[in-house]
Design a protein around this motif. Sequence first.
Motif, PDB file in Angstrom:
ATOM      1  N   TYR A 296     -24.410 -31.857 -75.876  1.00  0.00           N
ATOM      2  CA  TYR A 296     -24.857 -32.105 -74.509  1.00  0.00           C
ATOM      3  C   TYR A 296     -25.954 -31.098 -74.174  1.00  0.00           C
ATOM      4  CZ  TYR A 296     -20.619 -34.941 -73.811  1.00  0.00           C
ATOM      5  OH  TYR A 296     -19.636 -35.899 -73.907  1.00  0.00           O
ATOM      6  N   LEU A 297     -26.781 -31.428 -73.226  1.00  0.00           N
ATOM      7  CA  LEU A 297     -27.799 -30.517 -72.712  1.00  0.00           C
ATOM      8  C   LEU A 297     -27.412 -30.117 -71.299  1.00  0.00           C
ATOM      9  CD1 LEU A 297     -31.087 -32.179 -74.021  1.00  0.00           C
ATOM     10  CD2 LEU A 297     -29.894 -30.185 -74.940  1.00  0.00           C
ATOM     11  N   LEU A 298     -27.227 -28.822 -71.095  1.00  0.00           N
ATOM     12  CA  LEU A 298     -26.744 -28.315 -69.813  1.00  0.00           C
ATOM     13  C   LEU A 298     -27.884 -27.792 -68.952  1.00  0.00           C
ATOM     14  CD1 LEU A 298     -24.088 -28.259 -71.621  1.00  0.00           C
ATOM     15  CD2 LEU A 298     -23.291 -26.528 -70.020  1.00  0.00           C
ATOM     16  N   SER A 299     -27.710 -27.923 -67.647  1.00  0.00           N
ATOM     17  CA  SER A 299     -28.652 -27.358 -66.684  1.00  0.00           C
ATOM     18  C   SER A 299     -27.871 -26.907 -65.460  1.00  0.00           C
ATOM     19  CB  SER A 299     -29.711 -28.386 -66.289  1.00  0.00           C
ATOM     20  OG  SER A 299     -29.106 -29.527 -65.703  1.00  0.00           O
ATOM     21  N   GLY A 300     -28.266 -25.771 -64.934  1.00  0.00           N
ATOM     22  CA  GLY A 300     -27.574 -25.234 -63.764  1.00  0.00           C
ATOM     23  C   GLY A 300     -27.504 -23.726 -63.827  1.00  0.00           C
TER      24      GLY A 300
ATOM     25  N   ASP B  99     -30.897 -21.977 -74.958  1.00  0.00           N
ATOM     26  CA  ASP B  99     -31.737 -21.975 -73.770  1.00  0.00           C
ATOM     27  C   ASP B  99     -30.935 -21.607 -72.518  1.00  0.00           C
ATOM     28  OD1 ASP B  99     -33.671 -22.412 -71.846  1.00  0.00           O
ATOM     29  OD2 ASP B  99     -33.475 -24.602 -71.901  1.00  0.00           O
ATOM     30  N   TRP B 100     -30.512 -20.367 -72.456  1.00  0.00           N
ATOM     31  CA  TRP B 100     -30.001 -19.815 -71.207  1.00  0.00           C
ATOM     32  C   TRP B 100     -30.445 -18.367 -71.111  1.00  0.00           C
ATOM     33  CZ3 TRP B 100     -27.040 -15.499 -71.547  1.00  0.00           C
ATOM     34  CH2 TRP B 100     -26.238 -15.311 -72.675  1.00  0.00           C
TER      35      TRP B 100
ATOM     36  N   GLU C 160     -33.397 -23.988 -68.445  1.00  0.00           N
ATOM     37  CA  GLU C 160     -34.673 -24.013 -67.739  1.00  0.00           C
ATOM     38  C   GLU C 160     -35.796 -24.630 -68.578  1.00  0.00           C
ATOM     39  OE1 GLU C 160     -35.134 -19.913 -66.168  1.00  0.00           O
ATOM     40  OE2 GLU C 160     -34.762 -20.901 -64.249  1.00  0.00           O
ATOM     41  N   LYS C 161     -35.610 -24.649 -69.906  1.00  0.00           N
ATOM     42  CA  LYS C 161     -36.581 -25.294 -70.788  1.00  0.00           C
ATOM     43  C   LYS C 161     -36.080 -26.658 -71.270  1.00  0.00           C
ATOM     44  CE  LYS C 161     -38.205 -20.798 -72.502  1.00  0.00           C
ATOM     45  NZ  LYS C 161     -38.324 -19.912 -73.703  1.00  0.00           N
ATOM     46  N   GLY C 162     -34.924 -27.075 -70.750  1.00  0.00           N
ATOM     47  CA  GLY C 162     -34.377 -28.376 -71.117  1.00  0.00           C
ATOM     48  C   GLY C 162     -33.722 -28.425 -72.478  1.00  0.00           C
TER      49      GLY C 162
END
Length: 600
Positions: free
Chosen positions: A188-192, A247-248, A271-273
């Motif tokens: 999965y790709l996380l964002s938050g 990417d965190w 932040e970079k997806g």
Amino acid sequence: MSSDIIDRRNVDFTLYEFLDAEGLNRYERYADHGRETYDAAIETAYAIARDKFQPHNRKNDLNEPQLVDGKVQLIPEVKDALDAFIEAGFLSASRDYDHGGMQLPAVVAQTCNSMFQGANIGTSAYTFLAAGVARMLGAHASEEQQRKYMDPIYEGRFFGTMALSEPHAGSSLSDIKTRAEPTDEGHYLLSGSKMWISGGDQEMSENIIHMVLAKVPGGPPGVKGISMFIVPKYLVNDDGSLGERNDWVCAGLNHKMGYRGTTNTFLKFGEKGRCVGYLVGEEHKGLSYMFHMMNGARIGVGMGAVMLGYGGYMASLDYARERPQGRHPDQKDPASKPVPIIEHADVRRMLLAQKAYVEGGYALGLYCSLLTDIQHQDPDQAARDKAHLMLEMLTPIMKAWPSDYCLKANDLAIQVHGGYGYTRDYPVEQFYRDNRLNPIHEGTNGIQGMDLLGRKMMMKGGEGLKLLTATMEQTMAEAAKIPELKEYAEALEQAMARIHKTVGVIGGKLAEGELRLGLANATLFLEMTGHTVLAWIWLKQAVAAYQGLSNASASDEGFYRGKLQSCRYFFRYELPTVAPHAELLQNMDDTTLEMQKQWF
């Protein structure tokens, strides 16, 4: 002025006389263990705590972590202490022999861990969090995930965290906004973003494994739509080697009043997806998985609060014995020598209160760990089920009561020191600041109150309360046979009767749907129940102390008399507060509920 981490005589009493930890060798898993091996582990833990953890406790406080050029800097002593902890095998103390562990009972492992918490709460937090992540992965992760993420934690190469809270939501997890988008590649790709993440970044371990709560698009609203994801700092290849940086980022450090040696971070994901996360178990079941770790963490927070209170107690006891000041009220001659302040009745009151709080909390914490052993090892399913239910009932109390009352012990330790107490020349002001975080950690104490009253007391038709009562009644029956303890058994019976009546009244309101009114004073209910449980713990200790007196040496007689006097203090000074709390609760007082925001 130096002071010890803990009273070792009390450790032995709690383990072997109060809990009969030697009896655990009746279980196959612990058959080749006994007091000799338990004591060896405890002494090793004590030595490492004293030599590696305690010396930099103040330095940790004065030199809190800094974020420099995107990297977290800590004082070097932190890693040295953690390396010693890991090398001695304490990160995997309860693990199977076949997996490199000591196969220690949970109650003994908890005893060992308490040494590190008492010596340096900031440094010990890293191992506390890592072990919690490993246990959670062992219960819910796939075999591949365990191999890639759990095993390296037990080896001491990876550390871990739980990433729940968000800046806007705090404890209201139903409102989290972190998202996890499924991909065709199996991840999965996380964002938050996540806030207040202890141990969220550091440069000591090869990798950091964040256990992140997030929502998958299209899932149910609220907490039913929460899933759990493994989000490593560095991606892990199939052969176990480290891949690219995930990417965190650590966007900032929170500067706390205490626990300053533990990084507390604001993290931003994706932040970079390209923030890769791996689903643990099934989608939308993340909160139940997280509570596997959370419940253990709540016991650990309670024990940390106990040990910080213990540190203040030991320091103030040393100070009171050595500090000459004043004279007795009936000594009118100003030329007479000042007496040590421990001679003054009010100082003894403050010391006795501290002793009652910290030794009571310590005994309750180890009792909870013993229940964990029974829950997992007893061959009788009924015994395992009872241990599990009892632990469910005691967890909110174990988290909240010590973090309130061992903090009060720290307050009293400052008072015993007088003007010196709030200076940095003595350790008690740091103990207080460190401990003030614990009423908030792992769910505020208000949340614990609502959990105890609204869920634990009502679940399974009140079976938990019935079991708690029956267990206490066994102790009451033993105490009633001892003339010196009979009045305490009767007082405990009355307190339990008040709890039953209170639960009946409030339970009726909750059944009618009056949730706001029913739970308005849940914190008071938590306090009165906590006091009743601690009175039971003290009565149980008093029975053991009375039995110990029959064959006591001269030095041990004073120890046992101290236990009996502490029990007397708790029943005379603390347990009576249950009655007014019960009256207010049974009257369904709505003072706080009816207070209007515009009236403040």
